[in-house]
Scaffold this motif. Sequence first.
Motif, PDB file in Angstrom:
ATOM      1  N   LEU A 122       0.875  -1.182   0.000  1.00 32.63           N
ATOM      2  CA  LEU A 122       0.000   0.000   0.000  1.00 32.63           C
ATOM      3  C   LEU A 122       0.902   1.219   0.000  1.00 32.63           C
ATOM      4  N   ASP A 123       1.822   1.247   0.957  1.00 31.03           N
ATOM      5  CA  ASP A 123       2.946   2.170   0.885  1.00 31.03           C
ATOM      6  C   ASP A 123       4.139   1.458   1.495  1.00 31.03           C
ATOM      7  N   ALA A 124       5.219   2.188   1.727  1.00 31.44           N
ATOM      8  CA  ALA A 124       6.458   1.516   2.097  1.00 31.44           C
ATOM      9  C   ALA A 124       6.320   0.642   3.351  1.00 31.44           C
ATOM     10  N   ARG A 125       5.467   1.077   4.263  1.00 26.19           N
ATOM     11  CA  ARG A 125       5.377   0.345   5.521  1.00 26.19           C
ATOM     12  C   ARG A 125       4.060  -0.405   5.718  1.00 26.19           C
ATOM     13  N   HIS A 126       3.122  -0.172   4.805  1.00 29.64           N
ATOM     14  CA  HIS A 126       1.839  -0.868   4.930  1.00 29.64           C
ATOM     15  C   HIS A 126       1.632  -1.779   3.737  1.00 29.64           C
ATOM     16  N   VAL A 163      -6.409 -16.370  -1.026  1.00 29.36           N
ATOM     17  CA  VAL A 163      -7.555 -17.013  -1.665  1.00 29.36           C
ATOM     18  C   VAL A 163      -7.603 -18.464  -1.215  1.00 29.36           C
ATOM     19  N   PHE A 164      -8.803 -18.887  -0.815  1.00 31.68           N
ATOM     20  CA  PHE A 164      -8.946 -20.249  -0.327  1.00 31.68           C
ATOM     21  C   PHE A 164      -9.709 -21.117  -1.314  1.00 31.68           C
ATOM     22  N   SER A 165      -9.576 -22.411  -1.099  1.00 31.69           N
ATOM     23  CA  SER A 165     -10.156 -23.361  -2.045  1.00 31.69           C
ATOM     24  C   SER A 165     -11.671 -23.256  -2.143  1.00 31.69           C
ATOM     25  N   ASP A 166     -12.309 -22.701  -1.134  1.00 34.72           N
ATOM     26  CA  ASP A 166     -13.761 -22.575  -1.202  1.00 34.72           C
ATOM     27  C   ASP A 166     -14.185 -21.231  -1.789  1.00 34.72           C
ATOM     28  N   GLY A 167     -13.204 -20.477  -2.252  1.00 35.35           N
ATOM     29  CA  GLY A 167     -13.536 -19.203  -2.878  1.00 35.35           C
ATOM     30  C   GLY A 167     -13.483 -18.020  -1.928  1.00 35.35           C
ATOM     31  N   THR A 168     -13.275 -18.282  -0.646  1.00 31.67           N
ATOM     32  CA  THR A 168     -13.152 -17.183   0.297  1.00 31.67           C
ATOM     33  C   THR A 168     -11.900 -16.376   0.011  1.00 31.67           C
ATOM     34  N   VAL A 169     -11.967 -15.111   0.216  1.00 32.39           N
ATOM     35  CA  VAL A 169     -10.788 -14.261   0.112  1.00 32.39           C
ATOM     36  C   VAL A 169     -10.636 -13.528   1.431  1.00 32.39           C
ATOM     37  N   LEU A 170      -9.471 -13.615   2.004  1.00 36.30           N
ATOM     38  CA  LEU A 170      -9.212 -12.873   3.228  1.00 36.30           C
ATOM     39  C   LEU A 170      -8.183 -11.801   2.950  1.00 36.30           C
ATOM     40  N   LYS A 171      -8.283 -10.698   3.673  1.00 35.21           N
ATOM     41  CA  LYS A 171      -7.200  -9.725   3.561  1.00 35.21           C
ATOM     42  C   LYS A 171      -6.734  -9.321   4.947  1.00 35.21           C
ATOM     43  N   HIS A 172      -5.475  -9.082   5.056  1.00 32.96           N
ATOM     44  CA  HIS A 172      -4.897  -8.677   6.334  1.00 32.96           C
ATOM     45  C   HIS A 172      -3.896  -7.572   6.107  1.00 32.96           C
ATOM     46  N   ASN A 173      -3.919  -6.626   7.036  1.00 34.60           N
ATOM     47  CA  ASN A 173      -2.901  -5.597   6.972  1.00 34.60           C
ATOM     48  C   ASN A 173      -1.619  -6.119   7.588  1.00 34.60           C
ATOM     49  N   VAL A 174      -0.533  -5.838   6.922  1.00 33.02           N
ATOM     50  CA  VAL A 174       0.775  -6.220   7.450  1.00 33.02           C
ATOM     51  C   VAL A 174       1.605  -4.950   7.516  1.00 33.02           C
ATOM     52  N   ARG A 175       2.144  -4.689   8.677  1.00 36.65           N
ATOM     53  CA  ARG A 175       2.990  -3.499   8.815  1.00 36.65           C
ATOM     54  C   ARG A 175       4.445  -3.915   8.921  1.00 36.65           C
ATOM     55  N   GLU A 235       5.680 -11.910   9.603  1.00 39.35           N
ATOM     56  CA  GLU A 235       4.545 -11.054   9.966  1.00 39.35           C
ATOM     57  C   GLU A 235       3.260 -11.502   9.274  1.00 39.35           C
ATOM     58  N   ALA A 236       3.418 -11.753   7.993  1.00 36.97           N
ATOM     59  CA  ALA A 236       2.249 -12.105   7.193  1.00 36.97           C
ATOM     60  C   ALA A 236       1.630 -13.411   7.678  1.00 36.97           C
ATOM     61  N   VAL A 237       2.498 -14.398   7.904  1.00 35.44           N
ATOM     62  CA  VAL A 237       1.993 -15.685   8.362  1.00 35.44           C
ATOM     63  C   VAL A 237       1.318 -15.533   9.724  1.00 35.44           C
ATOM     64  N   ALA A 238       1.938 -14.736  10.563  1.00 46.81           N
ATOM     65  CA  ALA A 238       1.374 -14.532  11.889  1.00 46.81           C
ATOM     66  C   ALA A 238      -0.019 -13.922  11.780  1.00 46.81           C
ATOM     67  N   GLU A 239      -0.121 -12.891  10.965  1.00 47.48           N
ATOM     68  CA  GLU A 239      -1.415 -12.232  10.775  1.00 47.48           C
ATOM     69  C   GLU A 239      -2.470 -13.223  10.296  1.00 47.48           C
ATOM     70  N   GLY A 281      -6.323   8.158   7.394  1.00 50.85           N
ATOM     71  CA  GLY A 281      -5.056   7.512   7.695  1.00 50.85           C
ATOM     72  C   GLY A 281      -4.216   8.221   8.726  1.00 50.85           C
ATOM     73  N   GLU A 282      -4.871   9.093   9.513  1.00 54.37           N
ATOM     74  CA  GLU A 282      -4.070   9.787  10.502  1.00 54.37           C
ATOM     75  C   GLU A 282      -3.727   8.887  11.689  1.00 54.37           C
ATOM     76  N   ASP A 283      -4.454   7.791  11.781  1.00 53.86           N
ATOM     77  CA  ASP A 283      -4.123   6.861  12.858  1.00 53.86           C
ATOM     78  C   ASP A 283      -3.432   5.660  12.250  1.00 53.86           C
ATOM     79  N   GLU A 284      -2.750   4.961  13.084  1.00 57.42           N
ATOM     80  CA  GLU A 284      -2.105   3.746  12.625  1.00 57.42           C
ATOM     81  C   GLU A 284      -3.164   2.663  12.523  1.00 57.42           C
ATOM     82  N   ARG A 285      -3.066   1.906  11.480  1.00 62.07           N
ATOM     83  CA  ARG A 285      -3.961   0.747  11.436  1.00 62.07           C
ATOM     84  C   ARG A 285      -3.165  -0.515  11.688  1.00 62.07           C
ATOM     85  N   ASP A 286      -3.834  -1.457  12.278  1.00 62.70           N
ATOM     86  CA  ASP A 286      -3.253  -2.778  12.564  1.00 62.70           C
ATOM     87  C   ASP A 286      -2.372  -3.256  11.431  1.00 62.70           C
TER      88      ASP A 286
END
Lengths: 347, 347
Positions: free
Chosen positions: A152-156, A162-174, A219-223, B342-347
Amino acid sequence: MVRHSVTPSREELDHRKATILEAVVAEYIDTAQPVGSSSVAAVTGLDVSPATVRSEMVTLEREGYLAQPHTSAGRVPTDKGYRYFVDHLRSGSIGPGQQQQIREFFTNVRGEVQEVLEQTSNLLTRLTSYTSVVVGGGHTHATVLNVQLVNLDARHHLLVSVFSDGTVLKHNVRSDFAATHVDVAEASRQLNALLIGTSLDTRVQVPSRHDHVATLVREAVAELHAEAPTFDGEQVFIGGSSKVAESFDGVETVRKVLAILEQQLLVVTLVEDILDQGLSVAIGSENGYEPLASCAVVVAPISVDGEPAGAVGLLGPTRMKYREAMAAARVVSEHLTRHLSGEDERD
Amino acid sequence: MVRHSVTPSREELDHRKATILEAVVAEYIDTAQPVGSSSVAAVTGLDVSPATVRSEMVTLEREGYLAQPHTSAGRVPTDKGYRYFVDHLRSGSIGPGQQQQIREFFTNVRGEVQEVLEQTSNLLTRLTSYTSVVVGGGHTHATVLNVQLVNLDARHHLLVSVFSDGTVLKHNVRSDFAATHVDVAEASRQLNALLIGTSLDTRVQVPSRHDHVATLVREAVAELHAEAPTFDGEQVFIGGSSKVAESFDGVETVRKVLAILEQQLLVVTLVEDILDQGLSVAIGSENGYEPLASCAVVVAPISVDGEPAGAVGLLGPTRMKYREAMAAARVVSEHLTRHLSGEDERD
DNA sequence: CGTTGGCACTCGATTCTACCGAGTGCCAAC
DNA sequence: GTTGGCACTCGGTAGAATCGAGTGCCAACG
């Protein structure tokens, strides 16, 4: 059903008592008025006098199936009375018009699973004019088809899986450091290698190095794995909450029921508790929530490819039209099961 | 609002009339009882007799600010009366406890935008005990950061697109032919090349060849762009619908209002109409929906990075506590705007 | 003994009346 | 223009009377 687990030895009633009880319940459901002995005598084919009916009613009351709002009013069913009624209901089917409506719905519905569930909830409400609940989820065994880490940007960064049942998850990784595109691309590659084919509860070996890429991966795996406990992805869709205002007369009752419905987690638990007990209906106090004492909840499980995957439910007053509601829930759940198991084409 | 467009020349009232009107509205909001001349005389600092108040009230009634439920009851405000009251409200602020509560909420809240909006809706309800509405959306200008085509099986694929604002969309893509992993990977590559940096309303040049890969790419782009009209992604979160049962007494009114709230699209339109008119409150008939004639809706816009991006709203009876509700809506919308920008940090 | 008709009784619901009082509208006086 | 005085209105409440659906009980019947 409750009959097996909750009430260990459920007595059967003799034919006449049963007929009378059923007549009372049926008429009360219909009219919402206490039912008197004479109208029961008239409506059953028993060919007995009101006096006889009355003496049977006394017994039924003593045994807890009926109650009197006050001396010298007609009888009203208790929860136990409803329970007997429901357990002895020869399961009816639904009208051809409704059949048609359901079939049409499932041939036309398209889009994401969530949308389908939401629409299904509306369908159920239209069919029955009760508040409906659709609980979806339980894809715990889905495996990862693909993951992607996106800047998203340098730190975000955003981890999309994507899962086999078609679910999509998203997670923020900092990241604490500025990650380059190259870092992210490499992390993405490694994550794919690591995760594809695993399910959320699989332990994976993460790199322990301290460079940027490895950190991102960790980080990503943990999230992602942090999601595991909730990933069940239980979602609730509630349709027709305005029906609550029709089903109950006390404003206070309406408020209480609505307040319950607002707590989605609670609704999920409620529905699952009922299913866990092997029940298809919870009547009054059976559901375990005091504010729902005047409600009945009809449920029917849904499954995807043989695995339990949620339920549909209908919430109405204890004097709800059980036969219709149960039939609607059953038929819809069957269709939904078939639909979600991929027997229909999806968009 | 309505003032600008609907009531072209809004008269001002002289000081005494204004004071009396405001006293009536304030007391009626407080007690829900028709307000009599003597209590007005007592509560205002005007130092006039009830008789004088009465004669002013007659004027106010003739001019449409007040009404009598029946001869010889006190007066009740009309929508016009509430409107005057609201327009002349010196905007109050909210209590320090609430300030605190809001600040705490926004420093702790984390997770997806949707969840934030949903939680915000709950926050608003807690703050005001009115039903709250949060409309989010309008990320029309987000651009594609990354897309990924994933096999579900040979003929079913999932297109996952990540946008610059963090939104993730997924679309089913079908092919008439069995696509190999290689095909899909190549299509995925081409899609990235094609779409990254574009927004949903950008026309892109799709390959016209007839091989598998080109077909997949065309299908995928078509699916994605089909979303454009609805992509606005308007989402509504409604909190505290049980408050409806507290705010209105007629069961029928409750039902009607709930029925409106169920139609999410309608709620979005409602809120946006109000904002479009430049209003921050719509009172009774001003909102344009007959079933909401006894409701008032308070709204406050939210924006992300300067672009309008939705609104928060509160729905209550026309005799709602405007000052509190407006203050809460305003403060929360400001916080939310800042948070989403985006003024706050997000997870 | 189970069933039945008869009958007195109960008690919520409905209707009616009387009445209270908050609040008005009007008017004459200030 | 403002005010106190006063007759009047009318919804709300309380109490009494009544109604009637429905009961519980009992004696009689097959």
